[in-house]
Design a protein around this motif. Sequence first.
Motif, PDB file in Angstrom:
ATOM      1  N   LEU A 299       0.942  -0.721   0.210  1.00  0.00           N
ATOM      2  CA  LEU A 299       0.067   0.334  -0.129  1.00  0.00           C
ATOM      3  C   LEU A 299       0.760   1.045  -0.095  1.00  0.00           C
ATOM      4  CD1 LEU A 299      -2.489  -0.926   2.502  1.00  0.00           C
ATOM      5  CD2 LEU A 299      -2.550  -1.152   0.543  1.00  0.00           C
ATOM      6  N   ASP A 300       0.454   2.477  -0.728  1.00  0.00           N
ATOM      7  CA  ASP A 300       1.520   3.412  -0.930  1.00  0.00           C
ATOM      8  C   ASP A 300       0.660   4.716   0.334  1.00  0.00           C
ATOM      9  OD1 ASP A 300      -1.248   4.773  -2.022  1.00  0.00           O
ATOM     10  OD2 ASP A 300       0.082   4.620  -4.377  1.00  0.00           O
TER      11      ASP A 300
ATOM     12  N   GLU B 204      -6.281   3.402   5.029  1.00  0.00           N
ATOM     13  CA  GLU B 204      -5.918   2.429   5.512  1.00  0.00           C
ATOM     14  C   GLU B 204      -6.363   1.656   5.805  1.00  0.00           C
ATOM     15  OE1 GLU B 204      -4.260   1.895  10.006  1.00  0.00           O
ATOM     16  OE2 GLU B 204      -3.746   3.807   9.068  1.00  0.00           O
ATOM     17  N   LEU B 205      -5.948  -0.183   5.782  1.00  0.00           N
ATOM     18  CA  LEU B 205      -7.093  -1.401   5.492  1.00  0.00           C
ATOM     19  C   LEU B 205      -7.531  -1.152   7.233  1.00  0.00           C
ATOM     20  CD1 LEU B 205      -5.187  -4.087   3.539  1.00  0.00           C
ATOM     21  CD2 LEU B 205      -7.475  -3.121   3.107  1.00  0.00           C
TER      22      LEU B 205
ATOM     23  N   PHE C 259     -11.462  -7.126  -7.717  1.00  0.00           N
ATOM     24  CA  PHE C 259     -11.646  -6.232  -8.067  1.00  0.00           C
ATOM     25  C   PHE C 259     -10.822  -5.247  -8.900  1.00  0.00           C
ATOM     26  CE2 PHE C 259     -13.549  -6.147  -4.063  1.00  0.00           C
ATOM     27  CZ  PHE C 259     -14.910  -5.678  -4.421  1.00  0.00           C
ATOM     28  N   ARG C 260     -10.994  -4.425  -9.878  1.00  0.00           N
ATOM     29  CA  ARG C 260      -9.665  -4.278 -10.903  1.00  0.00           C
ATOM     30  C   ARG C 260      -9.037  -3.068 -10.379  1.00  0.00           C
ATOM     31  NH1 ARG C 260     -12.285  -5.357 -16.118  1.00  0.00           N
ATOM     32  NH2 ARG C 260      -9.922  -5.017 -16.293  1.00  0.00           N
ATOM     33  N   THR C 261      -9.526  -2.465  -9.369  1.00  0.00           N
ATOM     34  CA  THR C 261      -7.494  -1.655  -9.240  1.00  0.00           C
ATOM     35  C   THR C 261      -7.852  -2.087  -7.298  1.00  0.00           C
ATOM     36  OG1 THR C 261      -9.621   0.700  -8.624  1.00  0.00           O
ATOM     37  CG2 THR C 261      -8.880  -0.314 -10.552  1.00  0.00           C
ATOM     38  N   PRO C 262      -6.624  -1.343  -6.889  1.00  0.00           N
ATOM     39  CA  PRO C 262      -6.483  -1.406  -5.749  1.00  0.00           C
ATOM     40  C   PRO C 262      -7.110  -0.806  -4.488  1.00  0.00           C
ATOM     41  CG  PRO C 262      -4.047  -1.452  -6.872  1.00  0.00           C
ATOM     42  CD  PRO C 262      -5.586  -1.278  -7.645  1.00  0.00           C
ATOM     43  N   LEU C 263      -7.748   0.165  -5.023  1.00  0.00           N
ATOM     44  CA  LEU C 263      -8.737   0.996  -4.212  1.00  0.00           C
ATOM     45  C   LEU C 263      -9.870   0.870  -3.590  1.00  0.00           C
ATOM     46  CD1 LEU C 263      -8.676   3.714  -2.927  1.00  0.00           C
ATOM     47  CD2 LEU C 263      -9.277   5.375  -4.915  1.00  0.00           C
ATOM     48  N   GLU C 264     -10.521   0.058  -5.202  1.00  0.00           N
ATOM     49  CA  GLU C 264     -12.082  -0.618  -5.284  1.00  0.00           C
ATOM     50  C   GLU C 264     -11.702  -1.717  -4.220  1.00  0.00           C
ATOM     51  OE1 GLU C 264     -13.792  -0.367  -9.376  1.00  0.00           O
ATOM     52  OE2 GLU C 264     -12.111  -1.461  -9.230  1.00  0.00           O
ATOM     53  N   ALA C 265     -10.519  -2.568  -4.065  1.00  0.00           N
ATOM     54  CA  ALA C 265     -10.067  -3.594  -2.664  1.00  0.00           C
ATOM     55  C   ALA C 265     -10.577  -3.145  -2.116  1.00  0.00           C
ATOM     56  CB  ALA C 265      -9.318  -4.284  -3.786  1.00  0.00           C
TER      57      ALA C 265
ATOM     58  N   ALA D 266     -13.716  -1.511  -0.481  1.00  0.00           N
ATOM     59  CA  ALA D 266     -14.567  -2.824  -0.474  1.00  0.00           C
ATOM     60  C   ALA D 266     -14.230  -3.593   1.423  1.00  0.00           C
ATOM     61  CB  ALA D 266     -15.160  -3.614  -1.448  1.00  0.00           C
ATOM     62  N   TRP D 267     -13.102  -3.579   1.571  1.00  0.00           N
ATOM     63  CA  TRP D 267     -13.047  -4.666   2.814  1.00  0.00           C
ATOM     64  C   TRP D 267     -13.690  -3.448   3.921  1.00  0.00           C
ATOM     65  CZ3 TRP D 267     -11.287  -8.889   4.497  1.00  0.00           C
ATOM     66  CH2 TRP D 267     -10.677  -8.830   5.548  1.00  0.00           C
TER      67      TRP D 267
END
Length: 75
Positions: free
Chosen positions: A5-6, A11-12, A60-66, A69-70
């Motif tokens: 992650l950048d 933050e997750l 998901f198609r992008t890291p941000l979408e994933a 969603a989480w």
Amino acid sequence: MAFILDDTMPELKPCPFCGRDPALQEAIRYPRPECEPVKAYEVVCNTYGCVIYKADNVYFRTPLEAVRAWNRRDG
């Protein structure tokens, strides 16, 4: 494959079931009907013994979408 992650990524949040840190993963998927390989992303709990240990197969198609969603999940 683990994904780093950048600073621009939210933050997750911890796993809603075990409270531990999840991981963002990158994978190659073959969506239908195109069947052309594409990069896809998912967030999973890597804690062995957690009820959702590596069980989240929503891509998901992008890291941000994933990540978004989480982070919407209830614990």
